[in-house]
Scaffold this motif. Structure first.
Motif, PDB file in Angstrom:
ATOM      1  N   GLU A  29       0.835  -1.204   0.000  1.00 52.05           N
ATOM      2  CA  GLU A  29       0.000   0.000   0.000  1.00 52.05           C
ATOM      3  C   GLU A  29       0.866   1.248   0.000  1.00 52.05           C
ATOM      4  OE1 GLU A  29      -2.792   2.943   1.122  1.00 52.05           O
ATOM      5  OE2 GLU A  29      -2.145   1.912   2.936  1.00 52.05           O
ATOM      6  N   LEU A  30       1.977   1.180   0.748  1.00 55.01           N
ATOM      7  CA  LEU A  30       2.917   2.303   0.797  1.00 55.01           C
ATOM      8  C   LEU A  30       3.444   2.624  -0.600  1.00 55.01           C
ATOM      9  CD1 LEU A  30       4.766   4.045   2.832  1.00 55.01           C
ATOM     10  CD2 LEU A  30       6.468   2.288   2.367  1.00 55.01           C
ATOM     11  N   ILE A  31       3.872   1.580  -1.303  1.00 56.22           N
ATOM     12  CA  ILE A  31       4.420   1.781  -2.644  1.00 56.22           C
ATOM     13  C   ILE A  31       3.335   2.305  -3.583  1.00 56.22           C
ATOM     14  CG2 ILE A  31       5.524   0.640  -4.596  1.00 56.22           C
ATOM     15  CD1 ILE A  31       6.482  -1.495  -2.534  1.00 56.22           C
ATOM     16  N   TRP A  32       2.165   1.668  -3.488  1.00 47.28           N
ATOM     17  CA  TRP A  32       1.070   2.048  -4.388  1.00 47.28           C
ATOM     18  C   TRP A  32       0.695   3.516  -4.182  1.00 47.28           C
ATOM     19  CZ3 TRP A  32      -1.940  -1.743  -7.297  1.00 47.28           C
ATOM     20  CH2 TRP A  32      -2.900  -1.131  -8.115  1.00 47.28           C
ATOM     21  N   ASN A  33       0.631   3.910  -2.918  1.00 49.50           N
ATOM     22  CA  ASN A  33       0.256   5.287  -2.602  1.00 49.50           C
ATOM     23  C   ASN A  33       1.263   6.274  -3.194  1.00 49.50           C
ATOM     24  OD1 ASN A  33      -0.921   7.505  -1.502  1.00 49.50           O
ATOM     25  ND2 ASN A  33      -0.839   6.806   0.610  1.00 49.50           N
ATOM     26  N   LEU A  34       2.548   5.951  -3.070  1.00 52.01           N
ATOM     27  CA  LEU A  34       3.571   6.843  -3.624  1.00 52.01           C
ATOM     28  C   LEU A  34       3.438   6.917  -5.147  1.00 52.01           C
ATOM     29  CD1 LEU A  34       5.982   8.629  -2.992  1.00 52.01           C
ATOM     30  CD2 LEU A  34       7.465   6.650  -3.282  1.00 52.01           C
ATOM     31  N   CYS A  35       3.228   5.754  -5.758  1.00 50.50           N
ATOM     32  CA  CYS A  35       3.055   5.736  -7.217  1.00 50.50           C
ATOM     33  C   CYS A  35       1.832   6.541  -7.617  1.00 50.50           C
ATOM     34  CB  CYS A  35       2.909   4.297  -7.716  1.00 50.50           C
ATOM     35  SG  CYS A  35       4.414   3.355  -7.562  1.00 50.50           S
ATOM     36  N   GLU A  36       0.781   6.456  -6.796  1.00 51.04           N
ATOM     37  CA  GLU A  36      -0.434   7.219  -7.091  1.00 51.04           C
ATOM     38  C   GLU A  36      -0.134   8.719  -7.099  1.00 51.04           C
ATOM     39  OE1 GLU A  36      -3.942   6.072  -4.788  1.00 51.04           O
ATOM     40  OE2 GLU A  36      -4.316   8.206  -4.472  1.00 51.04           O
ATOM     41  N   ILE A  37       0.659   9.182  -6.096  1.00 49.23           N
ATOM     42  CA  ILE A  37       0.979  10.612  -6.008  1.00 49.23           C
ATOM     43  C   ILE A  37       1.850  11.037  -7.190  1.00 49.23           C
ATOM     44  CG2 ILE A  37       2.222  12.335  -4.658  1.00 49.23           C
ATOM     45  CD1 ILE A  37       1.503  10.591  -2.169  1.00 49.23           C
ATOM     46  N   LEU A  38       2.873  10.229  -7.448  1.00 44.70           N
ATOM     47  CA  LEU A  38       3.872  10.663  -8.425  1.00 44.70           C
ATOM     48  C   LEU A  38       3.437  10.419  -9.869  1.00 44.70           C
ATOM     49  CD1 LEU A  38       7.133   9.393  -6.677  1.00 44.70           C
ATOM     50  CD2 LEU A  38       6.182  11.700  -6.669  1.00 44.70           C
ATOM     51  N   PHE A  39       2.781   9.285 -10.125  1.00 42.94           N
ATOM     52  CA  PHE A  39       2.514   8.920 -11.517  1.00 42.94           C
ATOM     53  C   PHE A  39       1.061   9.135 -11.920  1.00 42.94           C
ATOM     54  CE2 PHE A  39       5.803   5.677 -10.147  1.00 42.94           C
ATOM     55  CZ  PHE A  39       6.863   6.502 -10.485  1.00 42.94           C
ATOM     56  N   VAL A  40       0.134   8.621 -11.105  1.00 44.22           N
ATOM     57  CA  VAL A  40      -1.273   8.702 -11.504  1.00 44.22           C
ATOM     58  C   VAL A  40      -1.770  10.133 -11.377  1.00 44.22           C
ATOM     59  CG1 VAL A  40      -3.585   7.812 -11.110  1.00 44.22           C
ATOM     60  CG2 VAL A  40      -1.620   6.340 -10.711  1.00 44.22           C
ATOM     61  N   GLU A  41      -1.553  10.711 -10.197  1.00 43.85           N
ATOM     62  CA  GLU A  41      -2.027  12.060  -9.973  1.00 43.85           C
ATOM     63  C   GLU A  41      -1.062  13.069 -10.587  1.00 43.85           C
ATOM     64  OE1 GLU A  41      -2.770  12.752  -5.900  1.00 43.85           O
ATOM     65  OE2 GLU A  41      -3.692  14.702  -6.226  1.00 43.85           O
ATOM     66  N   ALA A  42       0.239  12.695 -10.590  1.00 46.62           N
ATOM     67  CA  ALA A  42       1.291  13.568 -11.097  1.00 46.62           C
ATOM     68  C   ALA A  42       1.154  14.967 -10.512  1.00 46.62           C
ATOM     69  CB  ALA A  42       1.278  13.613 -12.625  1.00 46.62           C
ATOM     70  N   ALA A  43       1.182  15.011  -9.167  1.00 49.03           N
ATOM     71  CA  ALA A  43       0.982  16.288  -8.474  1.00 49.03           C
ATOM     72  C   ALA A  43       2.104  17.262  -8.833  1.00 49.03           C
ATOM     73  CB  ALA A  43       0.955  16.044  -6.967  1.00 49.03           C
ATOM     74  N   PRO A  44       1.750  18.526  -9.129  1.00 48.30           N
ATOM     75  CA  PRO A  44       2.774  19.515  -9.472  1.00 48.30           C
ATOM     76  C   PRO A  44       3.437  20.082  -8.219  1.00 48.30           C
ATOM     77  CG  PRO A  44       0.623  20.510  -9.601  1.00 48.30           C
ATOM     78  CD  PRO A  44       0.401  19.075  -9.216  1.00 48.30           C
ATOM     79  N   ALA A  45       4.496  20.842  -8.416  1.00 48.81           N
ATOM     80  CA  ALA A  45       5.192  21.469  -7.294  1.00 48.81           C
ATOM     81  C   ALA A  45       4.183  22.209  -6.440  1.00 48.81           C
ATOM     82  CB  ALA A  45       6.247  22.437  -7.820  1.00 48.81           C
ATOM     83  N   GLY A  46       4.369  22.159  -5.134  1.00 46.39           N
ATOM     84  CA  GLY A  46       3.389  22.753  -4.223  1.00 46.39           C
ATOM     85  C   GLY A  46       2.490  21.674  -3.654  1.00 46.39           C
ATOM     86  N   PRO A  47       1.399  21.341  -4.360  1.00 45.58           N
ATOM     87  CA  PRO A  47       0.547  20.245  -3.877  1.00 45.58           C
ATOM     88  C   PRO A  47       1.317  18.950  -3.684  1.00 45.58           C
ATOM     89  CG  PRO A  47      -0.548  21.432  -5.632  1.00 45.58           C
ATOM     90  CD  PRO A  47       0.820  22.017  -5.519  1.00 45.58           C
ATOM     91  N   LEU A  48       2.388  18.762  -4.458  1.00 43.86           N
ATOM     92  CA  LEU A  48       3.192  17.545  -4.338  1.00 43.86           C
ATOM     93  C   LEU A  48       3.628  17.336  -2.888  1.00 43.86           C
ATOM     94  CD1 LEU A  48       4.848  15.208  -5.544  1.00 43.86           C
ATOM     95  CD2 LEU A  48       6.677  16.820  -5.964  1.00 43.86           C
ATOM     96  N   LEU A  49       4.112  18.411  -2.257  1.00 41.96           N
ATOM     97  CA  LEU A  49       4.600  18.275  -0.897  1.00 41.96           C
ATOM     98  C   LEU A  49       3.453  17.918   0.060  1.00 41.96           C
ATOM     99  CD1 LEU A  49       7.139  18.586   0.893  1.00 41.96           C
ATOM    100  CD2 LEU A  49       6.146  20.756   1.563  1.00 41.96           C
ATOM    101  N   LEU A  50       2.294  18.530  -0.156  1.00 45.86           N
ATOM    102  CA  LEU A  50       1.149  18.221   0.715  1.00 45.86           C
ATOM    103  C   LEU A  50       0.779  16.747   0.615  1.00 45.86           C
ATOM    104  CD1 LEU A  50      -1.141  21.318   0.081  1.00 45.86           C
ATOM    105  CD2 LEU A  50       0.399  20.887   1.994  1.00 45.86           C
ATOM    106  N   ARG A  51       0.804  16.231  -0.620  1.00 43.27           N
ATOM    107  CA  ARG A  51       0.488  14.816  -0.803  1.00 43.27           C
ATOM    108  C   ARG A  51       1.508  13.926  -0.093  1.00 43.27           C
ATOM    109  NH1 ARG A  51      -3.294  16.616  -2.077  1.00 43.27           N
ATOM    110  NH2 ARG A  51      -4.490  16.749  -4.003  1.00 43.27           N
ATOM    111  N   LEU A  52       2.769  14.316  -0.213  1.00 40.52           N
ATOM    112  CA  LEU A  52       3.813  13.505   0.417  1.00 40.52           C
ATOM    113  C   LEU A  52       3.663  13.533   1.942  1.00 40.52           C
ATOM    114  CD1 LEU A  52       6.935  14.354  -1.790  1.00 40.52           C
ATOM    115  CD2 LEU A  52       5.647  12.224  -1.722  1.00 40.52           C
ATOM    116  N   LEU A  53       3.246  14.690   2.461  1.00 37.25           N
ATOM    117  CA  LEU A  53       3.023  14.774   3.909  1.00 37.25           C
ATOM    118  C   LEU A  53       1.903  13.827   4.332  1.00 37.25           C
ATOM    119  CD1 LEU A  53       3.251  18.531   4.923  1.00 37.25           C
ATOM    120  CD2 LEU A  53       4.577  16.630   5.843  1.00 37.25           C
ATOM    121  N   ASP A  54       0.808  13.840   3.562  1.00 40.06           N
ATOM    122  CA  ASP A  54      -0.301  12.916   3.849  1.00 40.06           C
ATOM    123  C   ASP A  54       0.198  11.478   3.834  1.00 40.06           C
ATOM    124  OD1 ASP A  54      -2.035  14.984   3.998  1.00 40.06           O
ATOM    125  OD2 ASP A  54      -2.801  14.779   1.953  1.00 40.06           O
ATOM    126  N   TRP A  55       1.014  11.215   2.832  1.00 41.17           N
ATOM    127  CA  TRP A  55       1.539   9.861   2.649  1.00 41.17           C
ATOM    128  C   TRP A  55       2.329   9.428   3.879  1.00 41.17           C
ATOM    129  CZ3 TRP A  55       6.925   8.783   1.070  1.00 41.17           C
ATOM    130  CH2 TRP A  55       7.144   7.455   0.729  1.00 41.17           C
TER     131      TRP A  55
END
Lengths: 632, 422
Positions: A142-168
């Motif tokens: 789940e940890l790996i999947w979640n990271l892949c979701e942030i980076l690849f599926v959602e492809a969060a841009p700079a700014g929101p990216l950090l918020l997603r990583l914090l949630d993660w």
């Protein structure tokens, strides 16, 4: 062929001893047969004793009872993903893919919870540890999947990216939650010995409000240093965070952040927090001081937590492509010299480096099932991230992994039904795989056969349809169920087999003098035309019925037709002619004239039969029992 | 889910389709509305707003049956039994959905089904019926028929009686090889079973041997059985025939044979109208729903194109027979509703339990005759709802009792809907 970059792992087969005998093997669709040969290790004869055959399964997780709900529930999500239309707008499609990804994750989570419950309630310690291992594997997935979701599926841009990583990080670093709970539930949290640890955890995870709430309690207890608390509280309150919406630009955010950073710097330099080491270290963390953060190593437990904290306080507007540099250095700093990265670390690192194929490859090596890589790869493929990649064998990676996973399902006695849909969505080899696998499903009941048959019929797999029907017809025939056997061969449109069964019916009739399974023969309908012999059987039975109803002229006409149509088997001619005899004696039937139209050899036979007529005992042996007794 | 005025139009007669069908029966092709709005979200805990509760059970479910309610009961059913198939280790399980501890304000019970107890079963569970409140009769693919007793005090299951080889193939080589028992029906204390061997058995729950056996009753496979009257049963077979058997007659011949002329499409399930015994519904291999009037003719009164694959079960609602439920291999479950006139909806709808059905008996009689047996498609109105929005794998079984529906699938899940008529 590509070079192998890692040594393949050694699989020890319990019970097989290569030091005793040489082993040989045979590949199966999803498993391997291993057997002991007659030869010893050096080519000599092996010591006497029974030799064994071993079945080596590749995808052993398929056989975990609790994982079956993972397979079943994710199957539904997979099918839903394949069905959703392509033409949707890009934005809507992206939102949908994120939802699918979240659904997959919630299935993993649900399964993890069940497994956790099972581990708790397991009385057997071996079983308990087995479940616990599965829990940790699922949580890593789940940890790996979640990271892949942030980076690849959602492809969060700079700014929101950090918020997603914090949630993660907050979602997955849950070791510290117990500590937090313990402190918060104590009577006087600020006096608890772990109080500052908890504050630090909140700061490290960017949970500012919670940290401030705790600090305010401490401030009330220490009125003398109230001012110091106020300043720190103010700093924490003012810390700029990237916004999720488009309310501020990145430059705006960076400016604000720079300003705030300088303010922190000022307070640290003029020694505002000098009287409290705890608060000073918090201020240093706010400034992104790497050493100060690293001091809290045991509170972060992992290097990726360290990475996210470091980014939060030094590079909050980090761009996706810059992640790799910070990730690498964070891992090096965190792990130091003494420990080397584990498979999970390598996988996460590959994700931070946006090396998609490396992620999938490392996961395939590290995890004991194909479920994870097959579904993740399929999702990423739907995000159009994998298109350039072709393998040197098979078609592409998505299809390759789906085929492996589905083959594993097909080797399972019960999960094979799920595999069908996966094969359906493999455009290149899926059908061939399905054809090969579906024939190997054991058919123990008719109902199961019907289900398999439906799968084949829906996909126009005529060869397999015929083969299944033939198997079922043979089974029925062996059980003396002629009616069933005929039904199966009619369904398969198998003329040869229908002929064979019709012969059995006729033979039975000759032996017993009456028809069995009248309900079937009387209701053949259009399927009677499947084979000549079947037509003959149906019509001959019709003749009996007409005769029984005393409609002699119609019966005679039908009998004549049967004789002239050349569809009667030779062995049955005698019976036919015997049947004709009583009709010859009927006044209203002008049979003889018609019979003269038959060619000469058959007329000869007819005369022979007429001679037989004088000796009734022979006649009855010839088969017309029912008829003759009817007449007399 | 259902608006005040039904927006489902009158079903037009598809006269063009008649040309293809050799039978003289008008054939209609209704297609269901998919359930709007009420589609439930997975993984949400079963809350007050949820219509359907699901549970993944790690075994493919072949049968699910509500435990019958005591005669005077007014509360909805809360216990059901399931059987699995195609597993190395098949099981009979008893589930509870009425968690008394968490009863809601209006007495609605929430929460996913909880396992009360289970027991191993030898072979696939082919069919299953409650004999009474405590005993379940289970048909096995091995040919045996077993009576299990559910001990409600200790929450355990035990096998109380078994007829081994109730169905078997007697060939020339072996003495008796088991043949799957495909259907069972109970009318306490009588139990009737049918099988792939074409045999019909009549057992009594308290007797060791079969009371009556009709060998080779059918030359093809018998797929299902149901009681027509106390001494008569109905069977359906794999060549599209519906047969009536009368146990009072000593001859081993059916009293009556009905058939789908010409096509020989296998019939898989059969159910009789609970109040009007001459109305019978069957489901076929092509997903067709046939309604028969066994007082007249030898062909079905109406044929309705329904599912896209085998129809595995058909059930009239026991106390509200204007409603019919069917499920299929194509993964759908249809609710057929002939009580379209909302104002006339009888009041017993809201309460479960058979006893309440008598109140409006006379009104049912009139409305139902016109509904199920009507030969004029322009006159009758039928509202059809597909209760499963995202269908994938086969729905093998369903059962309805009172306001509650339970169904089980090959995707190893059981679903319970406790507000069927909400």
């Amino acid at each position: 062929m590509e070079e192998l970059d890692t040594e393949p792992p050694v699989t020890v087969v319990p019970g097989a001893d290569p030091a005793r005998t040489q082993l040989c093997f045979e590949w199966g669709p999803a498993e391997m047969l291993l057997c002991e040969t007659l030869f010893g290790p050096r080519g000599g004869e092996r010591p006497r004793g029974p030799s064994c055959v071993f079945v080596v399964r590749r995808d052993q997780d398929i056989y975990m009872e609790t994982l079956r709900k993972l397979f079943n529930e994710s199957h539904g999500i997979f099918v839903g993903l394949q069905r959703c239309e392509e033409e949707r707008a890009v934005r809507a499609r992206n939102a949908q893919l994120i939802q699918v990804s979240k659904n997959y994750r919630s299935v993993i989570r649900a399964c993890m919870e069940d497994m956790h419950q099972a581990a708790i309630s397991a009385r057997d310690s071996a079983l308990h540890s087995q479940y616990s291992i599965q829990v940790s594997i699922l949580s890593a997935m789940e940890l790996i999947w979640n990271l892949c979701e942030i980076l690849f599926v959602e492809a969060a841009p700079a700014g929101p990216l950090l918020l997603r990583l914090l949630d993660w990080v907050q979602l997955h670093i849950c070791d510290v939650d117990n500590m937090v709970r313990e402190v918060l539930s104590s009577e006087n949290p600020s006096k608890h010995k772990l109080f500052w640890n908890v504050v630090d955890i909140f700061v490290l995870q960017g949970r500012m409000d919670e940290a401030r709430h705790l600090l305010s309690k401490e401030a009330i207890a220490n009125p003398t240093s109230m001012n110091m608390y106020k300043i720190l509280d103010d700093l924490m309150k003012k810390m700029p965070v990237p916004s999720v919406g488009n309310t501020q630009t990145l430059t705006e955010m960076e400016l604000k952040w720079q300003h705030w950073h300088e303010e922190c710097q000022r307070y640290l330099q003029d020694g505002t927090f000098a009287s409290s080491s705890h608060m000073e270290s918090i201020c240093k963390i706010l400034l992104g001081d790497e050493n100060a953060i690293l001091e809290k190593k045991e509170l972060m437990t992992t290097w990726y937590h360290f990475l996210v904290t470091r980014l939060l306080y030094s590079h909050p507007t980090v761009k996706p492509m810059e992640l790799r540099f910070y990730a690498q250095s964070s891992m090096d700093m965190f792990l130091g010299e003494e420990s080397s990265p584990e498979p999970l670390d390598t996988i996460l690192m590959a994700a931070f480096e946006f090396e998609l194929h490396q992620v999938i490859k490392e996961c395939s090596v590290a995890l004991s099932n194909w479920w994870f890589v097959a579904h993740l790869t399929d999702l990423l493929d739907h995000c159009k991230l994998l298109q350039s990649h072709n393998l040197y064998f098979g078609s592409n990676m998505r299809e390759f992994l789906l085929l492996e996973y589905a083959s594993g399902l097909f080797s399972h006695h019960s999960l094979w039904q799920l595999g069908v849909d996966y094969f359906d969505h493999c455009p290149e080899y899926g059908r061939v795989y399905l054809e090969l696998h579906i024939e190997r499903i054991p058919l123990n009941t008719e109902q199961k056969a019907l289900k398999v048959l439906r799968i084949c019929e829906q996909r126009q797999m005529h060869e397999q349809v015929r083969s299944i029907c033939k198997i079922m017809a043979m089974k029925a025939l062996r059980n003396n169920r002629l009616g069933s056997a005929l039904s199966w061969s009619i369904r398969a449109k198998d003329a040869a087999f229908a002929t064979l069964i019709s012969d059995r019916f006729l033979k039975d009739y000759c032996e017993r003098g009456r028809f069995s399974d009248l309900d079937l023969i009387d209701n053949l309908g259009p399927s009677m035309l499947l084979s000549d012999r079947l037509t003959f059987l149906g019509k001959y039975r019709e003749f009996h019925r007409l005769y029984g109803e005393k409609r002699f002229s119609e019966a005679a006409r039908l009998l004549l037709m049967l004789m002239t149509a050349h569809i009667a088997p030779c062995s049955f001619w005698m019976t036919l002619l015997t049947d004709a005899l009583p009709l010859l004696e009927q006044k209203e039937v002008r049979m003889l004239q018609s019979l003269s139209t038959l060619n000469v050899p058959r007329l000869g036979l007819f005369i022979a039969v007429q001679e037989l007529h004088s000796t009734p005992s022979v006649l009855s042996r010839a088969g017309g029992i029912g008829m003759t007794s009817n007449l007399e | 889910m259902r608006a005040g005025t039904p927006d489902w139009p009158c079903l037009p007669a598809r006269t063009a389709a008649l040309a293809a069908a050799p039978s003289a029966v008008p054939r209609r092709s209704p297609s269901p509305r998919s359930q709007s709005g009420g589609a439930w979200q997975r993984r949400e805990p079963c809350g007050a707003m949820e219509e359907v509760c699901a549970r993944f059970v790690s075994q493919k479910i072949s049968k699910a049956r509500w435990r019958p309610l005591p005669v005077a009961a007014l509360q909805p059913p809360d216990v059901f039994a399931t059987g699995s198939w195609d597993n190395e280790d098949n099981r009979i399980s008893i589930w509870s959905v009425g968690d008394v501890g968490s009863a809601g304000l209006n007495g609605e019970y929430q929460g996913e089904p909880q396992l009360l107890c289970d027991i191993r079963h030898n072979g696939d569970v082919m069919d299953m019926q409650f004999l009474d409140q405590e005993r379940i009769v289970v048909a096995s693919s091995t040919g045996s028929v077993t009576v299990f007793r559910h001990h409600q005090n200790s929450q355990t299951l035990s096998a109380s009686h078994r007829w081994e080889n109730a169905h078997c193939h007697a060939d020339q080589y072996t003495a008796c090889g088991g043949a799957a028992c495909t259907g069972v029906i109970c009318n306490n204390p009588e139990i009737v079973t049918v099988g792939e061997d074409g045999r019909i058995n009549l057992f009594r729950a308290d007797q060791k041997d079969a009371v009556r056996t009709i060998d080779n009753a059918d030359s093809s496979t018998l797929h299902a059985v149901t009681f027509l009257r106390t001494t008569e049963v109905l069977t359906v077979n794999s060549i599209g025939q519906l047969k009536v058997w009368d146990f009072r007659q000593q001859r081993n011949e059916p009293a009556q044979i009905f058939s789908l002329t010409g096509e020989r499409v296998p019939l898989h399930c059969v159910d009789r109208h609970p109040n009007q015994q001459h109305i019978v519904a069957t489901g076929g291999q092509d997903g067709m729903l046939s309604i028969w009037d066994i007082r007249q003719g030898t062909m079905p009164v109406s044929l309705l194109n329904a599912h896209e694959a085998e129809m595995w079960e058909v059930h009239f609602h026991p106390s509200n027979p204007d409603h019919l439920f069917t499920c299929s291999e194509d993964g759908s479950l249809w609710h057929w509703d002939t009580s379209t006139d909302v104002s006339e909806k009888p009041s017993f709808l809201h309460q479960g339990g058979r006893s309440t059905a008598y109140f409006s008996h006379s009104t049912i009689n009139q409305s139902v005759v016109s509904a199920w047996l009507s030969n004029d498609p322009t006159k009758d109105r039928m509202e059809i709802t597909n209760l499963i929005p995202n269908q994938t794998l086969s729905v093998n079984t369903l059962d309805v009792l009172g306001p509650c529906l339970v169904y089980g699938t090959d995707a190893e899940a059981i679903y319970v809907n406790r507000q069927l008529f909400a």
